[in-house]
Design a protein around this motif. Structure first.
Motif, PDB file in Angstrom:
ATOM      1  N   THR A   2      36.499  37.163  42.723  1.00  0.00           N
ATOM      2  CA  THR A   2      37.769  37.859  42.605  1.00  0.00           C
ATOM      3  C   THR A   2      37.520  39.355  42.464  1.00  0.00           C
ATOM      4  O   THR A   2      36.770  39.789  41.586  1.00  0.00           O
ATOM      5  N   ASP A  86      48.743  43.816  45.028  1.00  0.00           N
ATOM      6  CA  ASP A  86      48.774  42.471  45.613  1.00  0.00           C
ATOM      7  C   ASP A  86      48.346  42.496  47.076  1.00  0.00           C
ATOM      8  O   ASP A  86      47.540  41.662  47.518  1.00  0.00           O
ATOM      9  N   LEU A  89      44.493  43.213  47.500  1.00  0.00           N
ATOM     10  CA  LEU A  89      43.677  42.040  47.185  1.00  0.00           C
ATOM     11  C   LEU A  89      43.832  40.948  48.239  1.00  0.00           C
ATOM     12  O   LEU A  89      42.861  40.259  48.578  1.00  0.00           O
ATOM     13  N   TYR A 188      45.315  40.912  36.203  1.00  0.00           N
ATOM     14  CA  TYR A 188      44.158  41.051  37.079  1.00  0.00           C
ATOM     15  C   TYR A 188      42.935  41.538  36.294  1.00  0.00           C
ATOM     16  O   TYR A 188      43.076  42.313  35.336  1.00  0.00           O
ATOM     17  N   THR A 190      39.938  44.014  35.610  1.00  0.00           N
ATOM     18  CA  THR A 190      39.880  45.457  35.857  1.00  0.00           C
ATOM     19  C   THR A 190      38.496  46.010  35.563  1.00  0.00           C
ATOM     20  O   THR A 190      37.735  45.444  34.770  1.00  0.00           O
TER      21      THR A 190
END
Length: 307
Positions: A2, A86, A89, A188, A190
């Motif tokens: 991710t 969004d 990603l 998310y 970071t």
């Protein structure tokens, strides 16, 4: 794996934009500005906005999105930045948020407080009191109703001081009380980076040199063009930006040009100090980088991919 959201923070003139551009050259990125001044069209020199050539090579979201007559809030920023993150990603790109408007980062990470909308009438009342009594007296009012906010908001920060008093007068609740009722936090992962000067004297010199360069590049002419507009005035957030409000005062005949320049340099230094204070009290983990250090990019790349 991710991808994280990278946040490049730091005081003004610390080198955030250069680091973001370096990262863009090395990785697939989407650069997103976190700067309450860069949003305005026609305010280029005094905001140290990347040049058109730089923006063509390193496109940034949330630059040049509003006319200076319009206002923009932390809530607007959160609404705008969420879909940008969004989308980045979703396309396998690293979202890189770069800028020094710390309130925007805080709003994104913590969620938004249920604060009342601005009231022109209440703001006018506060401005009139400030003119009659001075901002020190209003800061004492804030100390009485919200000591937590008063400890955080400097007496020389009239915009935030006015907002804190306005919130209380509209809602009957303090800014601190309402901020405790924030929405859902950011989910998310970071990588939060603080680019900080090791030597504050050096940063002050960088600020002074940069402002002198802005003046040589035509900053005064830029402010003159704004000053000629009938729909702009000193109480707008755009005109209150550091540098602009001091040159505006010169054009209004309130001081000499030399005085305006010196006041602007001092105000920029005060802004840098406030930004540093935010970061010194930051409650999230920070990767600390030193302003101007040649290995900053390599250090950041290693943090993003330790292998």
């Amino acid at each position: 794996m991710t991808l994280p959201v990278v946040m490049l923070m730091g005081p003004t003139a610390s080198g955030k934009t250069d680091l973001a551009m370096g990262l863009f050259d090395r990785l697939p990125c989407e650069l997103i500005s976190v700067d309450s001044a860069l949003i305005y069209k026609g305010m280029d020199i005094g905001t140290a906005k990347p040049s058109p050539k730089e923006l063509a090579r390193y496109p940034h979201h949330l630059i040049d999105i509003l006319d200076p007559a319009e206002s923009y809030s932390a809530a607007d920023f959160v609404d705008d930045v969420q879909p940008l993150i969004d989308n980045a990603l979703a396309t396998g790109k690293l979202p890189v948020l770069v800028g020094g408007t710390m309130l925007y980062y805080k709003a994104l990470l913590e969620g938004l407080s249920p604060l009342p909308k601005a009231s022109p009438l209440v703001r006018a009342e506060i401005e009139a009191e400030a003119q009659a009594l001075g901002w020190q007296a209003l800061h004492q009012q804030l100390q009485a109703i919200d000591p937590t906010a008063a400890a955080r908001i400097h007496v020389n920060d009239p915009q935030r001081l006015s907002r804190a008093l306005e919130v209380y007068r509209i809602s009957g609740q303090s800014l601190t009380q309402l901020q405790a009722e924030s929405g859902s936090p950011f989910t998310y992962p970071t990588v939060q980076v603080a680019i900080m000067p090791a030597d504050r004297v050096l940063l002050r010199e960088r600020i002074r040199l940069r402002f002198k360069q802005m003046m040589a590049q035509g900053f005064l002419d830029e402010v003159k063009q704004l000053h000629q507009r009938q729909d702009l005035h000193p109480e707008l957030p755009s005109v209150r930006c550091v540098g602009y409000r001091q040159l505006w005062a010169y054009l209004d005949g309130e001081c000499s040009l030399d005085e305006a320049v010196e006041k602007a340099i001092i105000a920029t230094g005060q802004l840098a100090k406030r930004q540093s204070t935010w970061l010194n009290g930051w409650k999230w983990p920070l990767l600390q980088l030193e302003t101007g250090h040649k290995n900053n990019l390599d250090t950041l790349l290693c943090e993003l991919d330790p292998s």
